[in-house]
Design an enzyme around this catalytic site. Sequence first.
Site, mmCIF file in Angstrom:
data_model
loop_
_atom_site.group_PDB
_atom_site.id
_atom_site.type_symbol
_atom_site.label_atom_id
_atom_site.label_comp_id
_atom_site.label_asym_id
_atom_site.label_seq_id
_atom_site.Cartn_x
_atom_site.Cartn_y
_atom_site.Cartn_z
ATOM 1 N N ASP A 104 0.803 -1.225 0.000
ATOM 2 C CA ASP A 104 0.000 0.000 0.000
ATOM 3 C C ASP A 104 0.837 1.277 0.000
ATOM 4 O OD1 ASP A 104 -2.872 -1.045 0.299
ATOM 5 O OD2 ASP A 104 -1.744 -2.196 1.788
ATOM 6 N N HIS A 157 -6.185 -0.934 -5.983
ATOM 7 C CA HIS A 157 -5.988 0.342 -6.661
ATOM 8 C C HIS A 157 -5.234 0.211 -7.972
ATOM 9 C CE1 HIS A 157 -7.376 3.618 -3.926
ATOM 10 N NE2 HIS A 157 -7.531 2.539 -3.166
#
Lengths: 414, 520
Positions: free
Chosen positions: A8, A83
Amino acid sequence: MKFAHIADCHIGAWSEPELSELVLKAFSKAIDESIEEDVDFILISGDLMDTSRPSTDVLAPAVQKLREAKQKGIRIYTIPGSHDYSPTGKTMLKVLEAAGLTQNVAKATKEQGKLKLKFTQDDSGTKITGMPGRTGALEIHDYKELDRQSLEQEPGFKIFMFHSALQKYKPEIYSQMAGVPVSLLPKNFDYYAGGHVHKKGVYNERDRGPIVFTGSTFPTNYRELEKFKKGGFYIVEVEDGEAKPDWRPIKLCDVFPLKINAENKTPQEVEKEIRQKTSKIDAEKNLVLIRVEGTLRKGKTTQISFNKIKEDLKEKGARAIKINSRELSTKEYEEVKVEAGNRTELEQKVMENNIQQFELEKYSKQQKMELAQNIFQVLSEEKGEEETNNEYDQKIVENTLKTLGLKEELEEYL
Amino acid sequence: MTVGRIFKGEFDEIYVRQKEGKEIEIGDLLVAEKKDEYSILQAFNLFYGSQIPEKVKTLMAGMKLEGYGKDLEFTDPEISNYITAKLKNLVTVNKESNKAVSPKKLPQFFSELRRIQEKDLEFLESEEKKKNQLRIGKIRSGSKTLEADVQLPGEETLRHHVLIPASTGKGKSNLVKVIAYELLDKDYCGFLVLDPHDEYYGKTSKGLSDHPKADKKLEMYSTNPPPGENTLVVHLSQLKPRNLTEVMDLSDAQNEALYAYHNKDKKKWLENLVKEDMKDIGEDEFKGEVQAKTISVLQRKIRAYLGIEENNGRLSCRSIFKTQAGESTIRNIVNSLENGKTVVIDTSNLENKVELLVGSMIAGRAFSKYRNYKGRGELSEKPVISIVLEEAPRVIGVNSSIRSGNTFEKIAREGRKFKIGLTAITQLPSVIPKEILANMNTKIILGTEMDTERKSLVESAPQDLSKDDKSIASLDIGEAVVTSTFTKFAVPTTIPLFENIVDEKQKEKTQKSYTGLEME
Ligand SMILES: Nc1ncnc2c1ncn2[C@@H]1O[C@H](COP(=O)(O)OP(=O)(O)O)[C@@H](O)[C@H]1O
Ligand SMILES: [Mg+2]
């Protein structure tokens, strides 16, 4: 053997340049420290990038960093996260892999109706495989089709990378996040390299090595900044087949989260309180967060001069100032506020809040939403270069009627 | 076709003479036709009738027994001796409109009666055409099953509570499985099943997990879940003082102590309380506002209740309460319910008291959430939530093992306002307070052997069941009487065996492209 576990990084996150830069810095720091630690390889458990195609401004320095690691002989393994996922498969991860910088380990074949994950073997002998993650935990259906037996029986030191929240260990602040039951993680791996949940944590389950979430390398939204203040990653030493994760915080600056209760106060009182509180902190080079909540007794929320407060703090050398006034309102008039991260989300929410005003018999809320979204889509189609205005008009009308299920009924008028 | 003829009686007790060679059973549904309407009647008692004087019959029986008069017979035996059935009026149907009304008139005197046929029940369909029907079985005439569905308006029915009373082994769990299976196809109800016997999910035998939509609509929580299902763990921080005061027997001082700790730290209050070091403190001294003695006693009680032990400052818990996991469990469950899913909580490995504690935490969270939705005018968009309770008297009524006024009782009394209902299973309806029993607007009565239990059911039934005592006593496994404010009459029903309704065809095969995975 030693490896780094990162997740992340969200390169490209934040629109404010100062914060966007911190995201990059944090990522660089994680890679630098991994190089210093002389790790054999680096795992990136999804969401390296904030979007599937980030801007070159942030991409170039990030790729440069990856190359530095590569040149030191460090291998880098990735899985796609929610994402950097794209429905068409056109993601930056593909480009990185084609350039020989990273290797995607989320690979599988279909055998006898089961999903068989493939292992990627590192030079150290470690076997690595993993599953991508999607928004809304859509990967759960793929997990249910995994050939678990072949995964669980594979001999040797092995690592499972994943990008999903786990229902059992989901922290309270992410309780709205869709998750996957821990029972779906195949057993007998020596290390579970998790991503997606931005809070660090190491969890122990029977028949499984440590299940580790690194947290993000830098907070990706206001609430995370306020709560975590910084990001981090793990350096994992393996001794006698046992993985020992050690968290490395990435601290780039101080973060000062201020909370102001505006309930029953006037704009002037609130502003005074903010100024009092900000005057006490050492803002230079640091991040100041100001959250104002409550309902003002009188006056308008715009009467609090947030911009001036920001400027003054900038003058004192603050790196960035974020003001959160979503929960601020006033008795004088009611504002309609919708919270959303991006435009599609915003559209979705506005729609959700208003859809019930449309009286469509026999349509559930969900069906109404779908109908509305489909109409949005049809109506937002742009005119093609080859198309005449007339053709375009006709097409749009026709598609709209089709979507509304009215084509047949109106056929004769067209 | 004719099975008998009406020859006397009054409104709720109509006498019918049975035709020779035909047989009327208790519970049989019979039809009497008029020009524009027909009535459905049900047999509730049978007895002998005869034209021959009492004395003669006794003499005749004696002679036969003692071996005299082998060839002695009554003249025209089928005319002089017969069987009489007592019937009650169930419902009257208008032929033109196919609408049913509660009977207010007598069928024609001397009418012929025939057996009910499927077409006589078509009015059920036309009447209940609305969506969200809950099918629970087929209409039963005596012990014969007809091809006509028994349906209830699902959302309303579940919202106004369902009681399932019966003696052990009469098919209560089977019925709940049938209902849950049916609900998995629909979106109008979030169904929470607290399952102390691990009999619903179907880890080893057939169960709800065999439903084609189980993947999307069914969730299970267990201390030992099969792959794909969830671990039942709850973080200590999720317990609020209210949860404990509801299930534990505490003094006022102890109650106050709980709130004092909670006020200091909303998240870690329980951990702090349990860990509080009491070694060097005298009994009468104070820690904060709380007397040391109170803390010590509380610590002991809570540790025992939750199965907590402390080793060198670290808490370890034998039960489902942990300090490392389960921060979102309760919320996840409530969210799933709110999305119309069925959630089975396998509590077979839990102590009774822990099961009730988790149950009331979930129920309480759902209740307050729905109350908020109501306040904001959003309740109409939400599915109804129904909570299945085995042995409901454990939580409702004088014998309940948790405090009166607990969440379950609150739901029983006022849940329908907030779209939350109970599906209460019990062998002992008589110990449930009368007003709660009367609030349960649908009762699916299965075989109930005990007199006192039948009595309380008859007394609290939405329809007049005063004549049905015998037929309820004699209900076989799988036979039921559905009495509800949502039906025109108490409907005799056959409940299917769950194993027979499980769809044999393979589960819905989900999508075949694996997005994000690189397929080779
Ligand atoms: N509707 C039915 N039709 C046929 N058999 C049934 C039916 N319901 C239950 N049974 C049988 O009776 C047994 C006991 O049923 P169960 O539902 O466990 O009873 P309870 O929960 O009331 O104790 C079941 O195992 C099943 O074989
Ligand atoms: Mg049972």
